[in-house]
Scaffold this motif. Structure first.
Motif, PDB file in Angstrom:
ATOM      1  N   ASN A 294       9.715  -5.560  -5.604  1.00 51.21           N
ATOM      2  CA  ASN A 294      10.805  -6.380  -5.532  1.00 51.21           C
ATOM      3  C   ASN A 294      10.759  -7.570  -6.563  1.00 51.21           C
ATOM      4  OD1 ASN A 294       8.804  -7.592  -4.145  1.00 51.21           O
ATOM      5  ND2 ASN A 294       9.728  -7.654  -2.036  1.00 51.21           N
ATOM      6  N   LEU A 295       9.906  -7.623  -7.358  1.00 48.45           N
ATOM      7  CA  LEU A 295       9.345  -8.678  -8.492  1.00 48.45           C
ATOM      8  C   LEU A 295       8.991 -10.058  -7.750  1.00 48.45           C
ATOM      9  CD1 LEU A 295      12.117  -8.197 -11.140  1.00 48.45           C
ATOM     10  CD2 LEU A 295       9.701  -8.001 -11.084  1.00 48.45           C
ATOM     11  N   LYS A 296       8.521  -9.776  -6.483  1.00 53.64           N
ATOM     12  CA  LYS A 296       7.816 -10.985  -5.786  1.00 53.64           C
ATOM     13  C   LYS A 296       6.139 -10.867  -5.928  1.00 53.64           C
ATOM     14  CE  LYS A 296      11.535 -12.043  -2.770  1.00 53.64           C
ATOM     15  NZ  LYS A 296      11.840 -12.559  -1.075  1.00 53.64           N
ATOM     16  N   VAL A 297       5.557 -12.120  -5.966  1.00 55.94           N
ATOM     17  CA  VAL A 297       4.163 -12.161  -5.984  1.00 55.94           C
ATOM     18  C   VAL A 297       3.568 -12.146  -4.767  1.00 55.94           C
ATOM     19  CG1 VAL A 297       2.160 -12.882  -7.297  1.00 55.94           C
ATOM     20  CG2 VAL A 297       4.424 -13.034  -8.318  1.00 55.94           C
ATOM     21  N   TYR A 298       2.498 -11.675  -4.256  1.00 52.09           N
ATOM     22  CA  TYR A 298       1.837 -11.709  -2.939  1.00 52.09           C
ATOM     23  C   TYR A 298       0.633 -12.106  -3.171  1.00 52.09           C
ATOM     24  CZ  TYR A 298       6.374  -9.836  -1.164  1.00 52.09           C
ATOM     25  OH  TYR A 298       7.771  -9.563  -1.128  1.00 52.09           O
ATOM     26  N   ARG A 299      -0.040 -12.554  -2.036  1.00 50.53           N
ATOM     27  CA  ARG A 299      -1.526 -12.939  -2.100  1.00 50.53           C
ATOM     28  C   ARG A 299      -2.650 -11.551  -2.236  1.00 50.53           C
ATOM     29  NH1 ARG A 299      -2.047 -18.167  -0.195  1.00 50.53           N
ATOM     30  NH2 ARG A 299      -0.412 -18.891   1.129  1.00 50.53           N
ATOM     31  N   CYS A 300      -1.960 -10.440  -1.583  1.00 47.02           N
ATOM     32  CA  CYS A 300      -2.688  -9.189  -1.560  1.00 47.02           C
ATOM     33  C   CYS A 300      -1.983  -8.050  -0.890  1.00 47.02           C
ATOM     34  CB  CYS A 300      -4.126  -9.566  -0.760  1.00 47.02           C
ATOM     35  SG  CYS A 300      -3.640  -9.730   0.977  1.00 47.02           S
ATOM     36  N   CYS A 301      -2.802  -6.944  -1.217  1.00 47.34           N
ATOM     37  CA  CYS A 301      -1.663  -5.714  -0.551  1.00 47.34           C
ATOM     38  C   CYS A 301      -1.532  -5.950   0.915  1.00 47.34           C
ATOM     39  CB  CYS A 301      -2.625  -4.602  -0.765  1.00 47.34           C
ATOM     40  SG  CYS A 301      -4.323  -4.554  -0.233  1.00 47.34           S
ATOM     41  N   THR A 302      -2.410  -6.312   1.774  1.00 44.00           N
ATOM     42  CA  THR A 302      -2.408  -6.375   3.126  1.00 44.00           C
ATOM     43  C   THR A 302      -1.277  -7.688   3.726  1.00 44.00           C
ATOM     44  OG1 THR A 302      -4.337  -7.599   3.266  1.00 44.00           O
ATOM     45  CG2 THR A 302      -4.493  -5.428   3.910  1.00 44.00           C
ATOM     46  N   THR A 303      -0.863  -8.551   2.815  1.00 45.77           N
ATOM     47  CA  THR A 303       0.168  -9.493   2.942  1.00 45.77           C
ATOM     48  C   THR A 303       1.238  -9.275   2.228  1.00 45.77           C
ATOM     49  OG1 THR A 303      -0.612 -11.044   1.651  1.00 45.77           O
ATOM     50  CG2 THR A 303      -1.849 -11.106   3.841  1.00 45.77           C
ATOM     51  N   SER A 304       1.293  -8.036   1.511  1.00 51.37           N
ATOM     52  CA  SER A 304       2.489  -7.738   0.621  1.00 51.37           C
ATOM     53  C   SER A 304       3.847  -7.665   1.597  1.00 51.37           C
ATOM     54  CB  SER A 304       2.154  -6.533  -0.410  1.00 51.37           C
ATOM     55  OG  SER A 304       2.004  -5.427   0.527  1.00 51.37           O
ATOM     56  N   TYR A 305       4.851  -7.944   0.816  1.00 56.77           N
ATOM     57  CA  TYR A 305       6.230  -7.786   1.636  1.00 56.77           C
ATOM     58  C   TYR A 305       6.448  -8.630   2.828  1.00 56.77           C
ATOM     59  CZ  TYR A 305       6.694  -4.375  -1.948  1.00 56.77           C
ATOM     60  OH  TYR A 305       6.730  -3.708  -3.416  1.00 56.77           O
ATOM     61  N   THR A 306       5.465  -9.544   2.994  1.00 61.50           N
ATOM     62  CA  THR A 306       5.738 -10.713   4.224  1.00 61.50           C
ATOM     63  C   THR A 306       6.044 -11.979   3.390  1.00 61.50           C
ATOM     64  OG1 THR A 306       3.484 -11.289   4.215  1.00 61.50           O
ATOM     65  CG2 THR A 306       4.304  -9.207   5.435  1.00 61.50           C
ATOM     66  N   ALA A 307       6.697 -12.847   4.612  1.00 59.03           N
ATOM     67  CA  ALA A 307       6.867 -14.227   4.156  1.00 59.03           C
ATOM     68  C   ALA A 307       5.704 -15.093   3.946  1.00 59.03           C
ATOM     69  CB  ALA A 307       7.739 -14.684   5.045  1.00 59.03           C
ATOM     70  N   HIS A 308       4.586 -14.750   4.883  1.00 58.40           N
ATOM     71  CA  HIS A 308       3.268 -15.164   4.874  1.00 58.40           C
ATOM     72  C   HIS A 308       2.532 -14.966   3.555  1.00 58.40           C
ATOM     73  CE1 HIS A 308      -0.619 -16.431   5.865  1.00 58.40           C
ATOM     74  NE2 HIS A 308      -1.308 -15.225   5.801  1.00 58.40           N
ATOM     75  N   GLY A 309       2.658 -13.895   2.929  1.00 59.12           N
ATOM     76  CA  GLY A 309       1.874 -13.380   1.885  1.00 59.12           C
ATOM     77  C   GLY A 309       2.707 -14.019   0.517  1.00 59.12           C
ATOM     78  N   GLU A 310       3.877 -14.073   0.632  1.00 63.04           N
ATOM     79  CA  GLU A 310       4.618 -14.495  -0.566  1.00 63.04           C
ATOM     80  C   GLU A 310       4.518 -15.843  -1.394  1.00 63.04           C
ATOM     81  OE1 GLU A 310       9.252 -15.186  -2.154  1.00 63.04           O
ATOM     82  OE2 GLU A 310       9.049 -14.363  -0.341  1.00 63.04           O
ATOM     83  N   VAL A 311       4.065 -15.792  -2.474  1.00 64.30           N
ATOM     84  CA  VAL A 311       3.587 -16.883  -3.240  1.00 64.30           C
ATOM     85  C   VAL A 311       4.399 -17.283  -4.694  1.00 64.30           C
ATOM     86  CG1 VAL A 311       1.354 -17.049  -2.224  1.00 64.30           C
ATOM     87  CG2 VAL A 311       1.588 -15.765  -4.430  1.00 64.30           C
ATOM     88  N   GLY A 312       5.238 -16.179  -4.907  1.00 59.06           N
ATOM     89  CA  GLY A 312       6.099 -16.412  -6.161  1.00 59.06           C
ATOM     90  C   GLY A 312       7.003 -15.292  -6.231  1.00 59.06           C
ATOM     91  N   ASP A 313       8.096 -15.731  -7.325  1.00 62.17           N
ATOM     92  CA  ASP A 313       9.029 -14.568  -7.573  1.00 62.17           C
ATOM     93  C   ASP A 313       9.315 -14.549  -8.858  1.00 62.17           C
ATOM     94  OD1 ASP A 313      11.639 -13.306  -7.882  1.00 62.17           O
ATOM     95  OD2 ASP A 313      12.476 -14.180  -5.900  1.00 62.17           O
ATOM     96  N   LEU A 314       9.545 -13.236  -9.648  1.00 60.89           N
ATOM     97  CA  LEU A 314       9.441 -13.342 -11.104  1.00 60.89           C
ATOM     98  C   LEU A 314      10.719 -12.665 -11.545  1.00 60.89           C
ATOM     99  CD1 LEU A 314       6.024 -11.369 -11.585  1.00 60.89           C
ATOM    100  CD2 LEU A 314       6.518 -13.812 -11.461  1.00 60.89           C
ATOM    101  N   THR A 315      11.874 -12.706 -10.678  1.00 56.50           N
ATOM    102  CA  THR A 315      13.217 -12.104 -10.929  1.00 56.50           C
ATOM    103  C   THR A 315      13.655 -12.920 -12.030  1.00 56.50           C
ATOM    104  OG1 THR A 315      13.565 -11.814  -8.530  1.00 56.50           O
ATOM    105  CG2 THR A 315      15.389 -11.701  -9.917  1.00 56.50           C
ATOM    106  N   LYS A 316      13.470 -14.218 -12.222  1.00 54.52           N
ATOM    107  CA  LYS A 316      14.233 -15.154 -13.124  1.00 54.52           C
ATOM    108  C   LYS A 316      13.344 -15.772 -14.068  1.00 54.52           C
ATOM    109  CE  LYS A 316      18.480 -15.741 -10.569  1.00 54.52           C
ATOM    110  NZ  LYS A 316      19.516 -16.795 -10.248  1.00 54.52           N
TER     111      LYS A 316
END
Length: 326
Positions: A294-316
């Motif tokens: 989904n082009l979002k950057v996450y802290r790690c695989c175990t926190t991926s696709y969670t608001a807690h793990g989200e640290v960036g967005d590469l969409t734009k």
């Protein structure tokens, strides 16, 4: 197989990065996990991205307009994935792991993306269900540092049950593992070929038979682990000791210098009992970065696709631009 392949001291190999962190500097990740496809051609019931109670379901599903799906037809566009790989190389990332999310080989241009990462001088690794071998794969797979194929079963019937596929899929995957092993041997490649076996209540009685079959494929090792869900270790109550017994017997029978039985099951259970992945502190996230389909950057695989793990967005924006930002 190197005994350090699954070492929990990998961060210690990067003393320069540890020193930089101690000095309060931002370090470039040693590895980026790049999820080029969230779509998968299998439907494993223990998948952390799709299962009820899975850790990574929060941002994974998608409303198609005709209903909600937990297997979204979502892939990083080839041009964008190419850009991300260029940015990784320019920033100094040393390794790219193509994994899921979904199944990497479902992406129509996956071989081109694997080749591009390799052409940039970065090490490459692949986690796949091994069902798809697109023409031209040999020259790419043999240039990888490692490939791990997920099997998670000891029989066609159990494979079909836990992956929601046909019985023939088991035979095709096992044949593909042999093909990859043959290609690596013929190319005299140092690529490390392994097999993943996630132990579940449905397959634990097949651990020994499964490992016996896998030991004959030409793979260098099988890695045993536990499924991660918000139920923690609850699914293993009443069968934990039997599982450990099965693993120990399998190690006695099949572990050798040519084929290693890597037991991470107990460690994963300990993680679950400690409340993972809600750690009070995790320094390893600085060494490994996760970019979702989904082009979002996450802290790690175990926190991926969670608001807690989200640290960036590469969409734009580019990965390099995001990384250098505040």
């Amino acid at each position: 197989m190197s005994n350090t392949a699954y070492s929990d001291l990998k961060a210690a190999w990067h003393q320069d990065k540890i020193r930089a962190l101690r000095e309060g500097q931002q370090i470039v990740p040693a590895q980026v996990q790049l999820i080029i496809s969230d779509l998968c051609n299998h439907d494993c019931h223990f998948c952390a991205y799709r299962m009820s109670g899975g850790f990574s379901t929060e941002q994974f599903g998608e409303d198609t307009g005709k209903g909600f799906t937990m297997n979204p037809n979502r892939r990083i566009p080839t041009k964008k994935a190419w850009e991300i790989l260029d940015d990784c190389a320019e920033l100094g990332v040393k390794a790219i792991q193509f994994t899921g999310g979904g199944e990497p080989t479902v992406h129509p241009d996956h071989l081109d993306l694997f080749r591009h990462a390799q052409s940039l001088g970065m090490k490459t690794g692949l986690v796949s269900n091994g069902y798809i071998l697109k023409p031209g794969w040999e020259d790419v797979y043999t240039e990888m540092d490692w490939v791990r194929i997920s099997v998670d079963a000891g029989s066609p019937s159990t494979y079909a049950l836990i992956r929601n596929v046909s019985h023939n899929a088991y035979y095709r995957t096992m044949a593909n593992i042999r093909k990859i092993a043959d290609a690596i041997r013929k190319a005299e490649s140092p690529c490390l070929l392994g097999v993943g076996f996630v132990v579940t209540p449905e397959n634990y009685l097949e651990i020994r038979d499964g490992i016996a079959a896998l030991s004959e494929t030409g793979a260098a090792y099988v890695r045993l682990s536990a499924m991660f869900s918000r139920e923690g270790s609850k699914p293993y109550r009443g069968i934990y000791e039997n599982i450990k017994y099965q693993i120990e017997k399998a190690k006695e029978l099949y572990d050798s210098d040519e084929f290693r039985v890597v037991d991470l099951f107990g460690l994963r259970i300990e993680d679950l009992d400690q409340g993972a992945p809600d750690y009070s502190f995790c320094g390893y996230q600085q060494f490994n970065c996760y970019i979702g389909g989904n082009l979002k950057v996450y802290r790690c695989c175990t926190t991926s696709y969670t608001a807690h793990g989200e640290v960036g967005d590469l969409t734009k924006r580019s990965f390099a631009d995001w990384f250098r930002s505040e």
